[in-house]
Scaffold this motif. Sequence first.
Motif, PDB file in Angstrom:
ATOM      1  N   HIS A  37       0.808  -1.223   0.000  1.00 42.89           N
ATOM      2  CA  HIS A  37       0.000   0.000   0.000  1.00 42.89           C
ATOM      3  C   HIS A  37       0.844   1.277   0.000  1.00 42.89           C
ATOM      4  CE1 HIS A  37      -3.758  -2.229   1.694  1.00 42.89           C
ATOM      5  NE2 HIS A  37      -3.446  -2.587   0.473  1.00 42.89           N
ATOM      6  N   LYS A  38       1.879   1.308   0.804  1.00 38.91           N
ATOM      7  CA  LYS A  38       2.681   2.534   0.903  1.00 38.91           C
ATOM      8  C   LYS A  38       3.307   2.881  -0.445  1.00 38.91           C
ATOM      9  CE  LYS A  38       5.639   4.788   4.208  1.00 38.91           C
ATOM     10  NZ  LYS A  38       6.379   4.641   5.450  1.00 38.91           N
ATOM     11  N   ALA A  39       3.876   1.893  -1.117  1.00 37.00           N
ATOM     12  CA  ALA A  39       4.488   2.138  -2.427  1.00 37.00           C
ATOM     13  C   ALA A  39       3.438   2.602  -3.437  1.00 37.00           C
ATOM     14  CB  ALA A  39       5.197   0.885  -2.933  1.00 37.00           C
ATOM     15  N   LEU A  40       2.259   1.995  -3.400  1.00 33.47           N
ATOM     16  CA  LEU A  40       1.196   2.388  -4.331  1.00 33.47           C
ATOM     17  C   LEU A  40       0.709   3.806  -4.058  1.00 33.47           C
ATOM     18  CD1 LEU A  40      -0.863  -0.917  -4.593  1.00 33.47           C
ATOM     19  CD2 LEU A  40       0.645   0.099  -6.318  1.00 33.47           C
ATOM     20  N   VAL A  41       0.642   4.185  -2.800  1.00 35.03           N
ATOM     21  CA  VAL A  41       0.239   5.555  -2.455  1.00 35.03           C
ATOM     22  C   VAL A  41       1.264   6.548  -3.003  1.00 35.03           C
ATOM     23  CG1 VAL A  41      -0.026   7.186  -0.529  1.00 35.03           C
ATOM     24  CG2 VAL A  41      -1.170   4.970  -0.449  1.00 35.03           C
ATOM     25  N   TYR A  42       2.533   6.262  -2.793  1.00 38.99           N
ATOM     26  CA  TYR A  42       3.578   7.162  -3.299  1.00 38.99           C
ATOM     27  C   TYR A  42       3.610   7.184  -4.830  1.00 38.99           C
ATOM     28  CZ  TYR A  42       5.394   7.654   1.469  1.00 38.99           C
ATOM     29  OH  TYR A  42       5.533   7.936   2.802  1.00 38.99           O
ATOM     30  N   LEU A  43       3.477   6.018  -5.454  1.00 35.62           N
ATOM     31  CA  LEU A  43       3.467   5.970  -6.922  1.00 35.62           C
ATOM     32  C   LEU A  43       2.284   6.735  -7.500  1.00 35.62           C
ATOM     33  CD1 LEU A  43       4.563   2.293  -7.639  1.00 35.62           C
ATOM     34  CD2 LEU A  43       5.821   4.381  -8.213  1.00 35.62           C
ATOM     35  N   SER A  44       1.117   6.599  -6.871  1.00 42.76           N
ATOM     36  CA  SER A  44      -0.046   7.338  -7.373  1.00 42.76           C
ATOM     37  C   SER A  44       0.135   8.838  -7.156  1.00 42.76           C
ATOM     38  CB  SER A  44      -1.342   6.827  -6.740  1.00 42.76           C
ATOM     39  OG  SER A  44      -1.336   6.993  -5.344  1.00 42.76           O
ATOM     40  N   GLY A  45       0.796   9.219  -6.067  1.00 39.76           N
ATOM     41  CA  GLY A  45       1.085  10.636  -5.843  1.00 39.76           C
ATOM     42  C   GLY A  45       2.028  11.184  -6.906  1.00 39.76           C
ATOM     43  N   ILE A  46       3.057  10.416  -7.228  1.00 40.47           N
ATOM     44  CA  ILE A  46       3.994  10.827  -8.289  1.00 40.47           C
ATOM     45  C   ILE A  46       3.261  10.935  -9.614  1.00 40.47           C
ATOM     46  CG2 ILE A  46       5.976  10.041  -9.660  1.00 40.47           C
ATOM     47  CD1 ILE A  46       7.091   8.839  -6.989  1.00 40.47           C
TER      48      ILE A  46
ATOM     49  N   GLY B 205      -3.549   9.845 -19.665  1.00 41.68           N
ATOM     50  CA  GLY B 205      -3.017   9.286 -18.422  1.00 41.68           C
ATOM     51  C   GLY B 205      -3.931   9.571 -17.242  1.00 41.68           C
ATOM     52  N   ILE B 206      -4.460  10.783 -17.182  1.00 39.20           N
ATOM     53  CA  ILE B 206      -5.386  11.153 -16.093  1.00 39.20           C
ATOM     54  C   ILE B 206      -6.663  10.322 -16.171  1.00 39.20           C
ATOM     55  CG2 ILE B 206      -6.946  13.006 -15.327  1.00 39.20           C
ATOM     56  CD1 ILE B 206      -4.530  14.917 -15.809  1.00 39.20           C
ATOM     57  N   ILE B 207      -7.197  10.163 -17.363  1.00 38.44           N
ATOM     58  CA  ILE B 207      -8.419   9.373 -17.524  1.00 38.44           C
ATOM     59  C   ILE B 207      -8.161   7.932 -17.085  1.00 38.44           C
ATOM     60  CG2 ILE B 207     -10.048   8.436 -19.221  1.00 38.44           C
ATOM     61  CD1 ILE B 207      -9.690  11.197 -20.725  1.00 38.44           C
ATOM     62  N   ALA B 208      -7.037   7.363 -17.486  1.00 40.86           N
ATOM     63  CA  ALA B 208      -6.696   5.989 -17.086  1.00 40.86           C
ATOM     64  C   ALA B 208      -6.504   5.894 -15.570  1.00 40.86           C
ATOM     65  CB  ALA B 208      -5.435   5.534 -17.817  1.00 40.86           C
ATOM     66  N   MET B 209      -5.809   6.875 -15.003  1.00 44.20           N
ATOM     67  CA  MET B 209      -5.577   6.885 -13.559  1.00 44.20           C
ATOM     68  C   MET B 209      -6.901   6.959 -12.796  1.00 44.20           C
ATOM     69  SD  MET B 209      -3.409   9.694 -11.379  1.00 44.20           S
ATOM     70  CE  MET B 209      -4.566  11.009 -11.778  1.00 44.20           C
TER      71      MET B 209
ATOM     72  N   ALA C 173      -9.777   5.953 -13.823  1.00 37.09           N
ATOM     73  CA  ALA C 173     -10.460   4.671 -13.986  1.00 37.09           C
ATOM     74  C   ALA C 173      -9.914   3.659 -12.975  1.00 37.09           C
ATOM     75  CB  ALA C 173     -10.293   4.159 -15.417  1.00 37.09           C
ATOM     76  N   VAL C 174      -8.599   3.634 -12.786  1.00 38.67           N
ATOM     77  CA  VAL C 174      -7.993   2.727 -11.807  1.00 38.67           C
ATOM     78  C   VAL C 174      -8.432   3.108 -10.395  1.00 38.67           C
ATOM     79  CG1 VAL C 174      -5.794   1.999 -10.783  1.00 38.67           C
ATOM     80  CG2 VAL C 174      -6.037   2.111 -13.274  1.00 38.67           C
ATOM     81  N   PHE C 175      -8.522   4.399 -10.119  1.00 40.11           N
ATOM     82  CA  PHE C 175      -8.931   4.851  -8.783  1.00 40.11           C
ATOM     83  C   PHE C 175     -10.360   4.433  -8.449  1.00 40.11           C
ATOM     84  CE2 PHE C 175      -5.811   8.701  -8.445  1.00 40.11           C
ATOM     85  CZ  PHE C 175      -4.741   7.812  -8.383  1.00 40.11           C
ATOM     86  N   LEU C 176     -11.149   4.091  -9.462  1.00 38.97           N
ATOM     87  CA  LEU C 176     -12.499   3.588  -9.194  1.00 38.97           C
ATOM     88  C   LEU C 176     -12.454   2.339  -8.317  1.00 38.97           C
ATOM     89  CD1 LEU C 176     -14.307   4.112 -12.606  1.00 38.97           C
ATOM     90  CD2 LEU C 176     -14.965   5.119 -10.419  1.00 38.97           C
ATOM     91  N   LEU C 177     -11.369   1.557  -8.424  1.00 43.46           N
ATOM     92  CA  LEU C 177     -11.206   0.378  -7.555  1.00 43.46           C
ATOM     93  C   LEU C 177     -11.308   0.768  -6.085  1.00 43.46           C
ATOM     94  CD1 LEU C 177      -8.136  -1.371  -9.254  1.00 43.46           C
ATOM     95  CD2 LEU C 177     -10.516  -2.147  -9.304  1.00 43.46           C
ATOM     96  N   VAL C 178     -10.644   1.864  -5.737  1.00 39.42           N
ATOM     97  CA  VAL C 178     -10.665   2.339  -4.350  1.00 39.42           C
ATOM     98  C   VAL C 178     -12.061   2.809  -3.976  1.00 39.42           C
ATOM     99  CG1 VAL C 178      -9.769   4.071  -2.735  1.00 39.42           C
ATOM    100  CG2 VAL C 178      -8.217   2.938  -4.345  1.00 39.42           C
ATOM    101  N   HIS C 179     -12.707   3.540  -4.877  1.00 40.15           N
ATOM    102  CA  HIS C 179     -14.035   4.068  -4.571  1.00 40.15           C
ATOM    103  C   HIS C 179     -15.042   2.941  -4.346  1.00 40.15           C
ATOM    104  CE1 HIS C 179     -12.595   8.050  -5.158  1.00 40.15           C
ATOM    105  NE2 HIS C 179     -12.323   7.858  -6.426  1.00 40.15           N
TER     106      HIS C 179
ATOM    107  N   PRO D 252     -20.053   8.977  -9.647  1.00 38.49           N
ATOM    108  CA  PRO D 252     -20.289   9.840 -10.816  1.00 38.49           C
ATOM    109  C   PRO D 252     -19.307  11.016 -10.874  1.00 38.49           C
ATOM    110  CG  PRO D 252     -22.118  10.001  -9.250  1.00 38.49           C
ATOM    111  CD  PRO D 252     -21.227   8.907  -8.773  1.00 38.49           C
ATOM    112  N   LEU D 253     -18.844  11.485  -9.716  1.00 35.80           N
ATOM    113  CA  LEU D 253     -17.848  12.557  -9.715  1.00 35.80           C
ATOM    114  C   LEU D 253     -16.593  12.110 -10.453  1.00 35.80           C
ATOM    115  CD1 LEU D 253     -16.694  15.293  -8.789  1.00 35.80           C
ATOM    116  CD2 LEU D 253     -15.960  14.159  -6.701  1.00 35.80           C
ATOM    117  N   GLN D 254     -16.188  10.865 -10.244  1.00 39.31           N
ATOM    118  CA  GLN D 254     -15.002  10.334 -10.911  1.00 39.31           C
ATOM    119  C   GLN D 254     -15.176  10.399 -12.431  1.00 39.31           C
ATOM    120  OE1 GLN D 254     -12.701   9.796  -8.836  1.00 39.31           O
ATOM    121  NE2 GLN D 254     -11.209   8.441  -9.715  1.00 39.31           N
ATOM    122  N   PHE D 255     -16.366  10.030 -12.899  1.00 37.84           N
ATOM    123  CA  PHE D 255     -16.632  10.105 -14.338  1.00 37.84           C
ATOM    124  C   PHE D 255     -16.698  11.560 -14.811  1.00 37.84           C
ATOM    125  CE2 PHE D 255     -18.055   5.791 -13.401  1.00 37.84           C
ATOM    126  CZ  PHE D 255     -17.376   5.099 -14.402  1.00 37.84           C
TER     127      PHE D 255
END
Length: 117
Positions: free
Chosen positions: A39-48, A69-73, A75-81, A104-107
């Motif tokens: 999790h920590k590495a993923l948090v930092y990677l997503s921040g970068i 890249g933002i649209i793809a990112m 979409a991946v963040f939907l997993l967390v939501h 819907p905000l994500q979309f």
Amino acid sequence: MNEPIGLYIMAAIYVLAGIIHFIKPKMYMRIMPKYLPNHKALVYLSGIAEMLLGIGLCIPAIKNMAIFGIIAMLAVFLLVHFYMLSGEKASAGIPKWILILRIPLQFGLMYWAWVYL
């Protein structure tokens, strides 16, 4: 540069959001789905990623790549939501109605990026 101000506002939001990943990483680690590793590495990677993509919006030669890249990112963040909707602990104390509205905000954020292509 003749880009609309909204593009620069979006860029600033992503850069700031990325910085917050480093200032308050525990806040993000708390909402990471259990099935994702490190999790920590993923948090930092997503921040970068957020910071680089936000900066990329301001560079005409790579703006469109940053938008995709933002649209793809997002979409991946939907997993967390969706994960946060899975139970009390996963919700991190955020009311369910807010978690539902985030979908819907994500979309909407994806569309906001898309309009600058």
